[in-house]
Design an enzyme around this catalytic site. Structure first.
Site, PDB file in Angstrom:
ATOM      1  CG  ASP A   1      -1.991  -1.372   0.821  1.00 22.76           C
ATOM      2  OD1 ASP A   1      -1.463  -1.681   0.257  1.00 22.76           O
ATOM      3  OD2 ASP A   1      -2.790  -1.156   2.350  1.00 22.76           O
TER       4      ASP A   1
ATOM      5  CE  LYS B   1      -3.967  -3.803   0.719  1.00 28.07           C
ATOM      6  NZ  LYS B   1      -4.502  -3.307   2.451  1.00 28.07           N
TER       7      LYS B   1
ATOM      8  CE  LYS C   1      -9.226  -2.110   8.875  1.00 28.15           C
ATOM      9  NZ  LYS C   1     -10.043  -2.183   8.014  1.00 28.15           N
TER      10      LYS C   1
ATOM     11  CB  VAL D   1       2.341   2.474   4.843  1.00 27.29           C
ATOM     12  CG1 VAL D   1       3.723   2.905   4.705  1.00 27.29           C
ATOM     13  CG2 VAL D   1       1.198   2.764   3.834  1.00 27.29           C
TER      14      VAL D   1
ATOM     15  CB  CYS E   1      -1.954  -3.113   4.812  1.00 27.97           C
ATOM     16  SG  CYS E   1      -4.071  -2.090   5.002  1.00 27.97           S
TER      17      CYS E   1
END
Length: 225
Positions: free
Chosen positions: A31, A136, A139, A164, A169
């Protein structure tokens, strides 16, 4: 292993050295997207200091360059939802009192919506041809995605993590990976949180009890491998 084969590497890690076969290992970068790292995105709408995540970008770039130069499979994840929010349950969208909710218009487009600028990767951390991109809705990167198939089809057994946020996540995906039988290493410098104390607590949880979730190591130790 007392003798390492030519494709096996050892990282000085906690709670013990982490050994991995380059051919069966993937870097998973979680992420690293503008909505979390840059001003005007979802992270800032929650009242967070996004500069704490921006500080992770240089080590993440270094880790990514290391993985590419050594031929590791690279996986990039983004948390993003469909434009109609059909994959974003009310329990997620309506939680808390942010200044902007998922799907609301913001300075970088609709918050956490796939295809909007804010849901894209930070400059320099975009996937290259042949690398895997996982979008996604939750998380964890294994939930409702093709990640399991992508790893199994390539006979991946070990995962190295950056990204992060550490306690949300990243940790969720590491726990999912642990339940699926993967050995996983978190690179401490290449992950970040809006709350430094949460990051430190997560690192300690991951490597506690003999590595109940996985291993952790500093970036400089990984670069030596």
């Amino acid at each position: 292993m007392s003798e390492l084969s030519s494709s096996v590497r050892r990282v000085s890690a906690q709670p013990r050295p982490f050994e991995f076969d380059v051919a069966r290992t993937a870097l998973v970068m979680i992420d690293m997207q503008r909505d979390f790292v840059e001003p005007g995105g979802f992270g800032e709408s929650l009242g967070n200091d996004v500069s704490r995540l921006a500080a992770v970008v240089p080590p993440a770039l270094e880790l990514l360059g290391w993985a590419r130069s050594r031929g590791l499979l690279v996986v990039h994840t983004r948390e993003a939802h469909r434009a109609d929010l059909s994959d974003c349950p009310p329990a997620k969208r309506l939680r808390g009192a942010p200044s902007m909710r998922i799907g609301d218009p913001g300075p970088m487009g609709r918050i956490l919506i796939d295809g909007e600028p804010g849901a894209g990767f930070v400059d320099g951390l975009e996937p290259l041809a042949g690398e895997i991109e996982i979008v996604k809705p939750g998380k964890g990167a294994f939930y409702n995605t093709t990640l399991t198939h992508s790893l199994l089809s390539r006979r991946i057994t070990h995962l190295i993590f950056g990204g992060v946020t550490t306690e949300v996540c990243v940790q969720t995906t590491m726990r999912e990976a642990n339940d699926r039988g993967y050995d996983a290493l978190l690179v401490e410098d290449a992950t970040g949180s809006y709350f430094p104390e949460f990051k430190q607590a997560t690192i300690e949880m991951i490597r506690a009890q003999g590595g109940i979730v996985g291993w952790t190591a500093r970036l400089d130790e990984v670069l030596k491998a």
